[in-house]
Design an enzyme around this catalytic site. Structure first.
Site, mmCIF file in Angstrom:
data_model
loop_
_atom_site.group_PDB
_atom_site.id
_atom_site.type_symbol
_atom_site.label_atom_id
_atom_site.label_comp_id
_atom_site.label_asym_id
_atom_site.label_seq_id
_atom_site.Cartn_x
_atom_site.Cartn_y
_atom_site.Cartn_z
ATOM 1 N N HIS A 144 -9.482 1.446 4.852
ATOM 2 C CA HIS A 144 -8.185 1.617 5.519
ATOM 3 C C HIS A 144 -8.353 2.581 6.694
ATOM 4 O O HIS A 144 -9.138 3.534 6.615
ATOM 5 C CB HIS A 144 -7.154 2.158 4.515
ATOM 6 C CG HIS A 144 -5.756 2.093 5.068
ATOM 7 N ND1 HIS A 144 -5.264 3.063 5.907
ATOM 8 C CD2 HIS A 144 -4.766 1.176 4.922
ATOM 9 C CE1 HIS A 144 -4.027 2.729 6.256
ATOM 10 N NE2 HIS A 144 -3.698 1.594 5.669
ATOM 11 N N GLU A 195 -5.527 -4.767 10.761
ATOM 12 C CA GLU A 195 -4.483 -3.759 10.933
ATOM 13 C C GLU A 195 -4.722 -2.969 12.226
ATOM 14 O O GLU A 195 -5.503 -2.006 12.236
ATOM 15 C CB GLU A 195 -4.500 -2.783 9.762
ATOM 16 C CG GLU A 195 -4.203 -3.422 8.436
ATOM 17 C CD GLU A 195 -3.557 -2.428 7.481
ATOM 18 O OE1 GLU A 195 -2.454 -2.726 7.010
ATOM 19 O OE2 GLU A 195 -4.132 -1.355 7.230
ATOM 20 N N ASN A 251 0.879 -1.182 0.000
ATOM 21 C CA ASN A 251 0.000 0.000 0.000
ATOM 22 C C ASN A 251 0.912 1.226 0.000
ATOM 23 O O ASN A 251 1.522 1.536 1.017
ATOM 24 C CB ASN A 251 -0.894 -0.013 1.248
ATOM 25 C CG ASN A 251 -1.670 1.287 1.401
ATOM 26 O OD1 ASN A 251 -1.848 2.038 0.433
ATOM 27 N ND2 ASN A 251 -2.141 1.558 2.603
ATOM 28 N N TRP A 252 0.972 1.863 -1.154
ATOM 29 C CA TRP A 252 1.879 3.009 -1.279
ATOM 30 C C TRP A 252 1.314 4.289 -0.664
ATOM 31 O O TRP A 252 2.005 5.299 -0.602
ATOM 32 C CB TRP A 252 2.190 3.274 -2.749
ATOM 33 C CG TRP A 252 3.159 2.308 -3.347
ATOM 34 C CD1 TRP A 252 3.806 1.275 -2.719
ATOM 35 C CD2 TRP A 252 3.618 2.291 -4.707
ATOM 36 N NE1 TRP A 252 4.633 0.625 -3.585
ATOM 37 C CE2 TRP A 252 4.533 1.228 -4.818
ATOM 38 C CE3 TRP A 252 3.333 3.065 -5.831
ATOM 39 C CZ2 TRP A 252 5.174 0.935 -6.020
ATOM 40 C CZ3 TRP A 252 3.970 2.767 -7.037
ATOM 41 C CH2 TRP A 252 4.886 1.713 -7.123
ATOM 42 N N LYS A 253 0.054 4.265 -0.290
ATOM 43 C CA LYS A 253 -0.606 5.470 0.236
ATOM 44 C C LYS A 253 -0.439 6.630 -0.759
ATOM 45 O O LYS A 253 -0.368 6.391 -1.953
ATOM 46 C CB LYS A 253 -0.050 5.827 1.611
ATOM 47 C CG LYS A 253 0.046 4.607 2.526
ATOM 48 C CD LYS A 253 0.351 4.952 3.931
ATOM 49 C CE LYS A 253 0.562 3.667 4.707
ATOM 50 N NZ LYS A 253 0.258 3.793 6.102
ATOM 51 N N GLU A 256 -6.672 4.977 7.657
ATOM 52 C CA GLU A 256 -6.454 6.403 7.326
ATOM 53 C C GLU A 256 -7.711 6.995 6.687
ATOM 54 O O GLU A 256 -8.029 8.162 6.904
ATOM 55 C CB GLU A 256 -5.215 6.541 6.429
ATOM 56 C CG GLU A 256 -3.938 6.329 7.249
ATOM 57 C CD GLU A 256 -2.771 5.731 6.490
ATOM 58 O OE1 GLU A 256 -2.757 5.767 5.250
ATOM 59 O OE2 GLU A 256 -1.850 5.225 7.165
ATOM 60 N N GLY A 306 2.629 2.291 10.596
ATOM 61 C CA GLY A 306 3.610 3.365 10.377
ATOM 62 C C GLY A 306 4.336 3.789 11.642
ATOM 63 O O GLY A 306 5.014 4.813 11.666
ATOM 64 N N GLY A 328 2.746 -1.211 4.226
ATOM 65 C CA GLY A 328 2.816 0.194 3.848
ATOM 66 C C GLY A 328 4.248 0.594 3.523
ATOM 67 O O GLY A 328 4.754 0.338 2.425
ATOM 68 N N GLY A 329 4.914 1.213 4.498
ATOM 69 C CA GLY A 329 6.242 1.792 4.284
ATOM 70 C C GLY A 329 7.231 0.877 3.558
ATOM 71 O O GLY A 329 7.891 1.300 2.599
ATOM 72 N N SER A 357 3.422 -2.171 10.297
ATOM 73 C CA SER A 357 4.879 -2.223 10.434
ATOM 74 C C SER A 357 5.461 -3.602 10.102
ATOM 75 O O SER A 357 6.366 -4.090 10.785
ATOM 76 C CB SER A 357 5.302 -1.776 11.835
ATOM 77 O OG SER A 357 4.923 -0.419 12.036
HETATM 78 C C1 PEP Z 1 -0.687 0.227 5.860
HETATM 79 O O1 PEP Z 1 -0.549 1.267 5.257
HETATM 80 O O2 PEP Z 1 -1.714 -0.441 5.715
HETATM 81 C C2 PEP Z 1 0.385 -0.222 6.760
HETATM 82 C C3 PEP Z 1 0.236 -1.348 7.393
HETATM 83 O O3 PEP Z 1 1.481 0.601 6.873
HETATM 84 P P1 PEP Z 1 2.899 0.229 7.548
HETATM 85 O O4 PEP Z 1 3.317 -1.104 6.998
HETATM 86 O O5 PEP Z 1 3.813 1.328 7.140
HETATM 87 O O6 PEP Z 1 2.680 0.170 9.028
#
Ligand code: PEP
Length: 251
Positions: free
Chosen positions: A97, A169, A9-11, A99, A175, A236-237, A215
């Protein structure tokens, strides 16, 4: 036997030019895998360029969007419809999500409409659920997540449900560098699977894929993927770093 599913997930990161460079770089090192499905969920503006690049270099990575509206068309300025995504041959779409829920006020009812709209047009939803830190600390995380699950999948046709991916999640792990322990994440994913079993029967509960997200990094992916009820990761990251994403895919 459920196949592991790793989705990035590049956001709101990567212009379409940066995205093409990323995919080319990834493509040099990526080996198609039989035991793992891979997808990258990208900003709307990247979809077409990424699809073309993936086709040209012939790698088996599916493309997803990160959101959509539930209506087919109309006066909804700034929104993107399921039909528009389908016309771009998008495979997956993230819905709900945290966010979107926290920054844009999306409620379970809206997530439910989006899941139905995705299935209605043949997109595969990756539906996110998870508790925040205060709910976790109050000891009510499981009750909260199961209620969220029930509201988000209310009225979904039984024939579609096994192609839903659920991403558990915990918001406090997204993040932040904090990961749920593999055991805690597995307990929650097990509770989610049990609820699916109660609602749709054991066969579907055994088929449905439940990802963990929060994470996920190369150094914790192996342990997480070894858990009985965790069938993959929403990343994500680390999905924006070629070597880290590859290491997670090859956990
Ligand atoms: C996400 O964006 O769904 C996520 C899990 O981010 P991260 O891996 O950066 O915590």
């Amino acid at each position: 036997m459920r196949k592991i599913f790793i989705a990035g997930n590049w956001k709101m990161n990567m212009t379409h030019l940066e995205a093409v460079d990323f995919i080319k770089d990834l493509g040099y090192k990526f080996k198609n895998k039989n035991d793992c499905d891979v997808a990258i969920c990208v900003p709307f503006t990247d979809i077409e360029s990424i699809k073309k690049t993936i086709k040209n270099i012939n790698i088996d990575i599916k493309v997803g969007a990160q959101n959509m509206f539930y209506e087919e068309a109309g006066a909804f300025t700034g929104e993107v419809s399921p039909k528009m995504l389908k016309a771009l041959s998008v495979d997956y779409v993230i819905v709900g999500h945290s966010e979107r829920r926290e920054i844009f006020g999306e409620k379970n009812e809206v997530v439910n409409k989006k899941v139905k709209a995705a299935f209605g047009i043949g997109l595969k939803p990756i539906m996110c659920i998870g508790e925040n830190l205060s709910i976790r600390e109050s000891g009510n995380a499981e009750e909260f997540v199961i209620e969220q699950l029930a509201e988000c999948i209310r009225g979904i046709d039984k024939k579609n449900i096994s192609s839903l991916t659920i991403a558990y999640e915990p918001i406090w792990a997204i993040g932040t560098g904090k990961t749920a322990t593999p055991e805690d994440a597995n307990v929650m994913c097990g509770a989610i699977r049990k609820k699916i079993g109660d609602l749709f029967g054991n066969k579907i509960a055994e088929e449905i894929r439940i990802q963990y997200g929060g994470s996920v990094k190369p150094n914790n992916a192996t342990e997480l993927m070894a858990m009985t009820d965790i069938d993959g990761a929403l990343v994500g990251g680390a999905s924006m770093k070629v070597d880290d994403f590859l290491a997670i895919i090859n956990y």
